[in-house]
Design an enzyme around this catalytic site. Structure first.
Site, PDB file in Angstrom:
ATOM      1  N   ALA A 156      38.928  45.723  45.248  1.00  0.00           N
ATOM      2  CA  ALA A 156      38.924  45.948  46.690  1.00  0.00           C
ATOM      3  C   ALA A 156      37.468  46.078  47.122  1.00  0.00           C
ATOM      4  O   ALA A 156      36.607  46.416  46.307  1.00  0.00           O
ATOM      5  CB  ALA A 156      39.699  47.214  47.026  1.00  0.00           C
ATOM      6  N   GLY A 161      41.491  45.962  42.282  1.00  0.00           N
ATOM      7  CA  GLY A 161      42.440  45.170  43.082  1.00  0.00           C
ATOM      8  C   GLY A 161      42.608  43.752  42.552  1.00  0.00           C
ATOM      9  O   GLY A 161      43.649  43.124  42.781  1.00  0.00           O
ATOM     10  N   GLU A 184      45.054  44.059  39.771  1.00  0.00           N
ATOM     11  CA  GLU A 184      46.357  44.338  40.400  1.00  0.00           C
ATOM     12  C   GLU A 184      46.936  43.066  41.034  1.00  0.00           C
ATOM     13  O   GLU A 184      48.140  42.818  40.968  1.00  0.00           O
ATOM     14  CB  GLU A 184      46.191  45.442  41.460  1.00  0.00           C
ATOM     15  CG  GLU A 184      45.848  46.789  40.847  1.00  0.00           C
ATOM     16  CD  GLU A 184      45.459  47.827  41.880  1.00  0.00           C
ATOM     17  OE1 GLU A 184      44.403  47.661  42.531  1.00  0.00           O
ATOM     18  OE2 GLU A 184      46.213  48.790  42.061  1.00  0.00           O
ATOM     19  N   GLU A 207      38.907  52.098  38.798  1.00  0.00           N
ATOM     20  CA  GLU A 207      38.878  52.975  39.981  1.00  0.00           C
ATOM     21  C   GLU A 207      38.458  54.392  39.641  1.00  0.00           C
ATOM     22  O   GLU A 207      37.824  55.084  40.444  1.00  0.00           O
ATOM     23  CB  GLU A 207      40.262  53.008  40.658  1.00  0.00           C
ATOM     24  CG  GLU A 207      40.638  51.748  41.412  1.00  0.00           C
ATOM     25  CD  GLU A 207      41.267  50.690  40.525  1.00  0.00           C
ATOM     26  OE1 GLU A 207      41.263  50.853  39.276  1.00  0.00           O
ATOM     27  OE2 GLU A 207      41.775  49.692  41.075  1.00  0.00           O
TER      28      GLU A 207
HETATM   29  N1  COA Z   1      33.395  45.566  46.427  1.00  0.00           N
HETATM   30  C1  COA Z   1      32.350  45.228  47.178  1.00  0.00           C
HETATM   31  N2  COA Z   1      31.309  44.518  46.710  1.00  0.00           N
HETATM   32  C2  COA Z   1      31.345  44.171  45.412  1.00  0.00           C
HETATM   33  C3  COA Z   1      32.406  44.509  44.561  1.00  0.00           C
HETATM   34  C4  COA Z   1      33.461  45.247  45.118  1.00  0.00           C
HETATM   35  N3  COA Z   1      34.526  45.590  44.398  1.00  0.00           N
HETATM   36  N4  COA Z   1      32.129  44.017  43.327  1.00  0.00           N
HETATM   37  C5  COA Z   1      30.951  43.398  43.413  1.00  0.00           C
HETATM   38  N5  COA Z   1      30.486  43.480  44.671  1.00  0.00           N
HETATM   39  C6  COA Z   1      29.227  42.938  45.209  1.00  0.00           C
HETATM   40  C7  COA Z   1      28.023  43.735  44.723  1.00  0.00           C
HETATM   41  O1  COA Z   1      27.840  44.896  45.531  1.00  0.00           O
HETATM   42  C8  COA Z   1      26.931  42.702  44.886  1.00  0.00           C
HETATM   43  O2  COA Z   1      26.609  42.607  46.257  1.00  0.00           O
HETATM   44  P1  COA Z   1      25.038  42.553  46.699  1.00  0.00           P
HETATM   45  O3  COA Z   1      24.526  41.299  46.029  1.00  0.00           O
HETATM   46  O4  COA Z   1      25.112  42.441  48.189  1.00  0.00           O
HETATM   47  O5  COA Z   1      24.408  43.804  46.160  1.00  0.00           O
HETATM   48  C9  COA Z   1      27.622  41.383  44.533  1.00  0.00           C
HETATM   49  O6  COA Z   1      29.028  41.620  44.704  1.00  0.00           O
HETATM   50  C10 COA Z   1      27.393  40.962  43.092  1.00  0.00           C
HETATM   51  O7  COA Z   1      27.787  42.030  42.242  1.00  0.00           O
HETATM   52  P2  COA Z   1      26.792  42.695  41.147  1.00  0.00           P
HETATM   53  O8  COA Z   1      27.245  44.103  40.912  1.00  0.00           O
HETATM   54  O9  COA Z   1      25.366  42.489  41.527  1.00  0.00           O
HETATM   55  O10 COA Z   1      27.143  41.757  39.892  1.00  0.00           O
HETATM   56  P3  COA Z   1      27.014  42.133  38.345  1.00  0.00           P
HETATM   57  O11 COA Z   1      27.229  40.866  37.611  1.00  0.00           O
HETATM   58  O12 COA Z   1      25.766  42.920  38.096  1.00  0.00           O
HETATM   59  O13 COA Z   1      28.254  43.134  38.059  1.00  0.00           O
HETATM   60  C11 COA Z   1      30.553  43.831  38.198  1.00  0.00           C
HETATM   61  C12 COA Z   1      29.561  42.638  38.192  1.00  0.00           C
HETATM   62  C13 COA Z   1      31.930  43.258  38.464  1.00  0.00           C
HETATM   63  C14 COA Z   1      30.527  44.540  36.820  1.00  0.00           C
HETATM   64  C15 COA Z   1      30.134  44.841  39.290  1.00  0.00           C
HETATM   65  O14 COA Z   1      29.958  44.125  40.507  1.00  0.00           O
HETATM   66  C16 COA Z   1      31.147  45.916  39.555  1.00  0.00           C
HETATM   67  O15 COA Z   1      31.228  46.868  38.793  1.00  0.00           O
HETATM   68  N6  COA Z   1      31.944  45.778  40.650  1.00  0.00           N
HETATM   69  C17 COA Z   1      32.882  46.772  41.064  1.00  0.00           C
HETATM   70  C18 COA Z   1      34.112  46.726  40.216  1.00  0.00           C
HETATM   71  C19 COA Z   1      35.057  47.808  40.651  1.00  0.00           C
HETATM   72  O16 COA Z   1      34.807  48.987  40.523  1.00  0.00           O
HETATM   73  N7  COA Z   1      36.201  47.382  41.169  1.00  0.00           N
HETATM   74  C20 COA Z   1      37.232  48.276  41.597  1.00  0.00           C
HETATM   75  C21 COA Z   1      37.056  48.606  43.024  1.00  0.00           C
HETATM   76  S1  COA Z   1      38.347  49.683  43.578  1.00  0.00           S
END
Ligand code: COA
Length: 259
Positions: free
Chosen positions: A66, A111, A114, A134
């Site tokens: 999400a 999400g 999910e 989460e």
């Molecule tokens: N919601 C909003 N933005 C997200 C996102 C999310 N769930 N997941 C990634 N993004 C965004 C990042 O903020 C980043 O944006 P920016 O370039 O404007 O800063 C962009 O997507 C790229 O992500 P980044 O974190 O730089 O890539 P990465 O390869 O270093 O890491 C992940 C990838 C997936 C490990 C990391 O993005 C992450 O942990 N995301 C969240 C996962 C999460 O907790 N999901 C559950 C949410 S309830």
């Protein structure tokens, strides 16, 4: 159909819905959830469509969760609305009368995991990574993950994954029964089309009945879904939620206090 966050295509009886926010790793904002509802409704109503593929744009992500930036300031009431809308759309996907394959082409976190689990069948590219992280944000899954993960992998492993927030590889997902096949990225969509083409040769009535009855096996867990919406919205009233999302947005590790 035209969408802001999706690419919608129907070719040779197969509808492909591609979540198209690659710069945000296809994170599900409220508008995307709403568009998914419209896209699946359209595909189900279209007599030409015999099967549906759901995937993510770009080489990196199916859906990374999400949209954390969007929900970071939600009140419990807004969080409840978010979870209820998500549940409605994901239930619509699960109860679709046409087969839906999630072609998981990268991160399927929160999400995203999910959403993949709401589809009827999952196949993954070798670079896919699954998980329900989460808990790292001080919240719980809000789109059915606490229920569907238990269904797919069993109580013990699901409890571990939900409590640790650990992610798992495509191969591990196959061993756990979350995905049916692991393929090289370029082979993912052809395999999804191959499975759907085979199913398309069967009676659509029999296909719809099988999908309905497989879901019927699980209907006894209905209360767990309602409970998840309640608990999810309550998470948004905590200090830990604020710390979890702030730490993510500030790109640092969260420090939780249990408040
Ligand atoms: N919601 C909003 N933005 C997200 C996102 C999310 N769930 N997941 C990634 N993004 C965004 C990042 O903020 C980043 O944006 P920016 O370039 O404007 O800063 C962009 O997507 C790229 O992500 P980044 O974190 O730089 O890539 P990465 O390869 O270093 O890491 C992940 C990838 C997936 C490990 C990391 O993005 C992450 O942990 N995301 C969240 C996962 C999460 O907790 N999901 C559950 C949410 S309830």
């Amino acid at each position: 159909m035209n969408f802001n966050n999706l690419i919608y295509d129907v070719t040779d009886g197969i509808c492909t819905i591609t979540i198209n926010r690659p710069a945000k790793l296809n994170a599900l904002n409220i508008e995307t959830i709403s568009e998914l509802g419209s896209a699946f409704a359209e595909a189900e109503a279209n007599h030409e469509v015999l099967g549906i593929i759901l995937t993510g744009e770009g080489p990196k992500a199916f859906v990374a969760g999400a949209d954390i930036a969007e929900f970071s300031n939600f009140t419990p009431t807004e969080a409840r609305e978010m979870a209820e809308n998500g549940h409605e759309t994901f239930d619509q996907i699960e109860n679709c009368s046409k087969p839906i394959i999630a072609a998981v082409n990268g991160f399927a976190l929160g999400g995203g995991c999910e959403l993949a689990m709401a589809c009827h069948i999952r196949i993954a590219s070798s670079n896919a990574r699954f998980g329900q992280p989460e808990v790292n944000l001080g919240i719980i899954p809000g789109y059915g993950g606490t229920q569907r993960l238990v269904r797919l992998v069993g109580k013990s492993k699901a409890t571990e994954l939900l409590l640790t927030g650990d992610t798992f590889t495509a191969e591990e997902a196959k061993n756990l029964g979350v995905v049916n096949y692991v393929l090289e990225p370029e082979a993912l969509l052809p395999k999804a089309r191959e499975i759907l083409a085979k199913i398309a040769q069967k009676s659509p009535l029999a296909v719809a009945q099988v999908l309905k009855l497989v879901n019927a096996y699980y209907n006894k867990e209905e209360n767990g879904f309602t409970e998840e919406v309640n608990e999810f919205s309550e998470c948004f009233d905590t200090v830990d939620f604020r710390e979890g999302v702030t730490a993510f947005l500030e790109k640092r590790k969260a420090v939780f206090t249990g408040k």
